[in-house]
Design an enzyme around this catalytic site. Structure first.
Site, PDB file in Angstrom:
ATOM      1  N   ASP A 244     -11.631   2.820   4.143  1.00  0.00           N
ATOM      2  CA  ASP A 244     -11.922   1.387   3.988  1.00  0.00           C
ATOM      3  C   ASP A 244     -13.425   1.155   3.834  1.00  0.00           C
ATOM      4  OD1 ASP A 244      -9.958  -0.489   3.740  1.00  0.00           O
ATOM      5  OD2 ASP A 244      -9.538  -0.655   5.881  1.00  0.00           O
TER       6      ASP A 244
ATOM      7  N   LYS B 239       0.838  -1.202   0.000  1.00  0.00           N
ATOM      8  CA  LYS B 239       0.000   0.000   0.000  1.00  0.00           C
ATOM      9  C   LYS B 239       0.874   1.254   0.000  1.00  0.00           C
ATOM     10  CE  LYS B 239      -3.920  -1.930   2.476  1.00  0.00           C
ATOM     11  NZ  LYS B 239      -4.507  -2.241   3.779  1.00  0.00           N
TER      12      LYS B 239
ATOM     13  N   GLN C 137      -5.207  -1.754   9.749  1.00  0.00           N
ATOM     14  CA  GLN C 137      -5.110  -3.068   9.106  1.00  0.00           C
ATOM     15  C   GLN C 137      -5.751  -4.154   9.972  1.00  0.00           C
ATOM     16  OE1 GLN C 137      -3.872  -3.642   5.939  1.00  0.00           O
ATOM     17  NE2 GLN C 137      -4.659  -5.700   6.274  1.00  0.00           N
TER      18      GLN C 137
END
Ligand code: NDP
Length: 315
Positions: free
Chosen positions: A133, A66, A110
């Protein structure tokens, strides 16, 4: 291409491979253009904060990818690596700080998190406007309501990537029978809602579904998000179905030299399904690269919204 296209007579027809790697590169190029425009117009550089708790090897690789791809798209990243024993209070305090940091446009924590931390509490502590997200309850609600609300939402990256792949390949999704296998909050549910929004007729199946193969065999479009290696073969498919394989499963293999190794496969048996599907995403190289591309896309969208500008791209 039309769903159900026939191959040459007398030859085994193989599905067209949907190249997610190439399409993701195209999305990242658009993201970079949009980031560059924001930098030149408003002197604002999009910024993503990435929080990793613990040492999960897959998460570490993913977070590394990422950050690298963000840099290529002219997006700044701020990395926070916390010890596996970090308590919830410490993590929530960090999120509170990032929520009010005006230089940060997206916050990604995460998953999975260590068991002492309540995942839902953490997700819902991220301010909705930075939840790139798309897992916050309010973003999930906006997606569920659809219509104008969808324009204010952040859409979870894997379903968004899967939809963009589908829209690129299938001329008109309206009225198509779509079956989503899996009902997780991360993939299955948001995917089904996106397909409803596209006016597909959507069925969601899961581990308790009866006659699941029969249900899947009615589908023009199958999205497999199960987490079971190569479970879906040609017998599950209608002739000419479009297959989006979200699954990422590591399976053991014996290498040519006899040593033990492993490889990544999807939830779909690619070889078998390719003989019946009209189009199919490979694993790796299908949905996977789209997930990161869409995370970067959501981050730049957030930076535009924070600068009081319209979204640079629509779904
Ligand atoms: P979850 O484990 O959260 O959900 C799996 C779903 O599959 C559940 O709804 C479960 O049903 C259903 N399921 C499990 N076994 C069966 C079965 N035998 N028959 C029918 N349905 C079944 O997984 P995720 O949604 O998080 O992920 C799904 C897959 O996608 C995984 O392989 C994951 O690694 C991959 N993934 C890939 C991403 C990418 O970037 N490409 C990103 C995220 C995930 P029930 O609810 O009844 O238990």
């Amino acid at each position: 291409m039309n769903i159900g296209q026939e191959g040459n007579k007398g030859r085994i027809k193989m599905a067209e491979i949907i190249d997610g790697k190439a399409f993701a590169a195209k999305i990242r190029a658009e993201v970079r253009d949009d980031a560059d425009k924001l930098i030149s117009q408003k002197q604002v550089k999009p910024c993503l904060a990435v929080v990793l708790v613990g040492e999960n090897p897959a998460s570490k690789v993913y977070v590394g990818q990422k950050s690298k791809m963000a840099a290529e798209c002219n997006i700044k990243t701020k990395d926070f690596k916390l010890d596996a024993s970090t308590d919830q209070e410490t993590l929530l305090k960090l999120i509170d700080e990032l929520n009010i940091d005006s230089s940060v446009h997206g916050i990604l924590v995460q998953l999975p998190l260590p068991e002492q931390i309540d995942e839902r509490k953490v997700i819902d502590t991220i301010v909705v406007e930075k939840d790139v997200d798309g897992f916050h309850a309010i973003n999930a609600g906006r997606l569920s309501i659809g219509g104008a609300m969808l324009k204010k939402a952040f859409i979870p990256c894997t379903p968004l990537g899967s939809l963009l792949l589908l829209k690129d390949k299938v001329e008109d999704l309206k009225g198509k029978n779509a079956v989503v296998i899996g009902r997780s909050n991360i993939v299955g549910k948001p995917m089904s809602q996106l397909l409803i929004e596209e006016s597909c007729t959507v069925t969601v199946v899961h581990s308790k579904t009866k006659e699941i193969e029969h249900v899947c065999a009615q589908a023009d479009i199958i999205v497999a998000a199960i987490g079971r290696a190569e479970m879906i073969d040609a017998n599950w498919l209608k002739e000419g179905a479009v297959v989006i394989d979200v699954g990422i499963n590591r399976i053991p293999i014996t290498k040519e030299d006899g040593s033990e190794g492993s490889k990544i496969v999807g939830d779909v048996d690619f070889e078998s399904a390719s003989t019946k599907a009209s189009m199919i995403t490979p694993v790796p190289g299908g949905v996977g690269p789209m997930t990161i591309a869409c995370l970067l896309r959501n981050t730049v969208t957030s930076a535009y919204r924070h600068a009081d500008l319209d979204d640079p791209r629509s779904i």
